[in-house]
Scaffold this active site. Structure first.
Site, PDB file in Angstrom:
ATOM      1  N   LEU A 131       0.861  -1.178   0.000  1.00  0.00           N
ATOM      2  CA  LEU A 131       0.000   0.000   0.000  1.00  0.00           C
ATOM      3  C   LEU A 131       0.899   1.229   0.000  1.00  0.00           C
ATOM      4  O   LEU A 131       1.921   1.259   0.694  1.00  0.00           O
ATOM      5  CB  LEU A 131      -0.886   0.025   1.247  1.00  0.00           C
ATOM      6  CG  LEU A 131      -2.075  -0.942   1.298  1.00  0.00           C
ATOM      7  CD1 LEU A 131      -2.679  -0.943   2.704  1.00  0.00           C
ATOM      8  CD2 LEU A 131      -3.128  -0.561   0.276  1.00  0.00           C
ATOM      9  N   ASP A 132       0.526   2.258  -0.756  1.00  0.00           N
ATOM     10  CA  ASP A 132       1.280   3.511  -0.747  1.00  0.00           C
ATOM     11  C   ASP A 132       1.274   4.120   0.651  1.00  0.00           C
ATOM     12  O   ASP A 132       0.353   3.869   1.441  1.00  0.00           O
ATOM     13  CB  ASP A 132       0.662   4.510  -1.727  1.00  0.00           C
ATOM     14  CG  ASP A 132       0.803   4.066  -3.177  1.00  0.00           C
ATOM     15  OD1 ASP A 132       1.733   3.295  -3.471  1.00  0.00           O
ATOM     16  OD2 ASP A 132      -0.019   4.497  -4.006  1.00  0.00           O
ATOM     17  N   PRO A 133       2.281   4.948   0.981  1.00  0.00           N
ATOM     18  CA  PRO A 133       2.276   5.621   2.291  1.00  0.00           C
ATOM     19  C   PRO A 133       0.992   6.397   2.552  1.00  0.00           C
ATOM     20  O   PRO A 133       0.521   6.462   3.690  1.00  0.00           O
ATOM     21  CB  PRO A 133       3.489   6.555   2.195  1.00  0.00           C
ATOM     22  CG  PRO A 133       4.427   5.838   1.270  1.00  0.00           C
ATOM     23  CD  PRO A 133       3.534   5.194   0.238  1.00  0.00           C
TER      24      PRO A 133
END
Length: 308
Positions: A48-50
């Site tokens: 998951l992206d930050p």
């Protein structure tokens, strides 16, 4: 004196359903979980992206042998987009490239419009992604101002429905196949609306058969590590439950033995194709196999320990 954790020096096996917080990378969250459990081996099942939060299944020990199968699983997301603004990354972490006026939108019309994005489609991965081009991650090239041609990939949007439409912000829930880039989907939606869009919030709520109800936050996990170490072990799903929605084949000891030796076996009344869980009568789950063209079961991933 700080209480010594009972996991020290032990092999830990199982899967944790982590609720990843915003602002940390998936690998950063993985390393913190690995440290809490003092696990020798750990891996997640799809980053998951930050900017994103939500379900990040983390496999420990022998469970890592099955993590690749969850990478292939369908996923569900709750998404919030800002209309009228296009960014370099397709989300709020990027720099603004363009701004456009947003025409007044009718909720019913937008809901119908979104449904048109369901089904199989070709999607071009964004430059800000972990895909490699000639050995280099695309996002590293993008940070250098380099853009390269990317091959489109077929993805499937199983369902997509409008959840919110207010003040130039559009929310939707999407259930999609592996490899779907939500940032790209949001950009495609904005482009089709004629105003552009980018993601401002993203939450993953389902990976395969696992949903949000059993997640634990990183904060709660770290608190338990200090106050209730015994509960940490209880949070781990046994390795045998990771692929519980797969068909199971029950095997007598002799057939299980041959599979453990890497040999294919013929089992009466086994499925005619696909992947299966291997269950030894009286002992339980010990891996996964695949049905061969001649109807035998071939071992593919064998599990030698399920708890630590």
């Amino acid at each position: 004196m700080k209480k010594q954790r009972r996991f020290q020096g032990q092999d830990i096996h199982g899967m944790l359903l982590l609720d990843k917080p915003v602002g940390i990378s998936s690998n950063g969250a993985l390393q913190r979980v690995k440290q809490i459990y003092q696990a020798r081996k750990a891996g997640h099942t799809g980053s998951l992206d930050p900017l994103a939060n939500g379900l990040l299944p983390i496999c420990l020990g022998e469970a890592t042998k099955l993590s690749g199968f969850l990478l292939e699983a369908d996923k569900r997301y709750q998404v919030m987009c800002r209309l009228g603004v296009v960014t370099t990354t397709g989300d709020a972490d990027g720099e603004v490239l363009e701004t456009h006026p947003v025409n007044e939108l009718d909720r019913d019309e937008v809901a119908k419009f979104l449904s048109g994005f369901s089904g199989p489609q070709e999607q071009v991965p964004p430059m800000y992604s972990a895909i490699k081009h000639q050995g280099q991650r695309l996002y590293k090239l993008a940070r250098q101002g380099i853009e390269v041609e990317r091959k489109s990939r077929q993805v499937t949007i199983h369902t997509i429905k409008l959840t919110e439409l207010v003040n130039n912000e559009l929310g939707f829930e999407v259930f999609c196949s592996k490899g779907t880039y939500i940032r790209t989907l949001a950009e495609d939606i904005g482009r089709a609306l004629g105003c552009g869009a980018h993601v401002i919030a993203l939450r993953r709520t389902q990976v395969g058969s696992f949903g949000a109800s059993d997640m634990i936050s990183l904060e709660e996990l770290e608190m338990l590590a200090e106050t209730n170490v015994e509960a940490l072990g209880n949070l781990l799903l046994p390795v045998g439950q990771i692929l519980a929605d797969w068909p199971a084949v029950n095997l007598i000891a002799d057939l299980a033995y041959y599979l453990r030796q890497g040999q294919s076996v013929r089992v009466p009344q086994a499925p005619s194709e696909g992947w299966v869980r291997l269950i030894e009568c009286g002992k339980g789950f010990f891996g996964v196999g695949r049905i061969t063209e001649d109807g035998r079961i071939a071992p593919r991933r064998l599990i030698f320990s399920q708890s630590g």
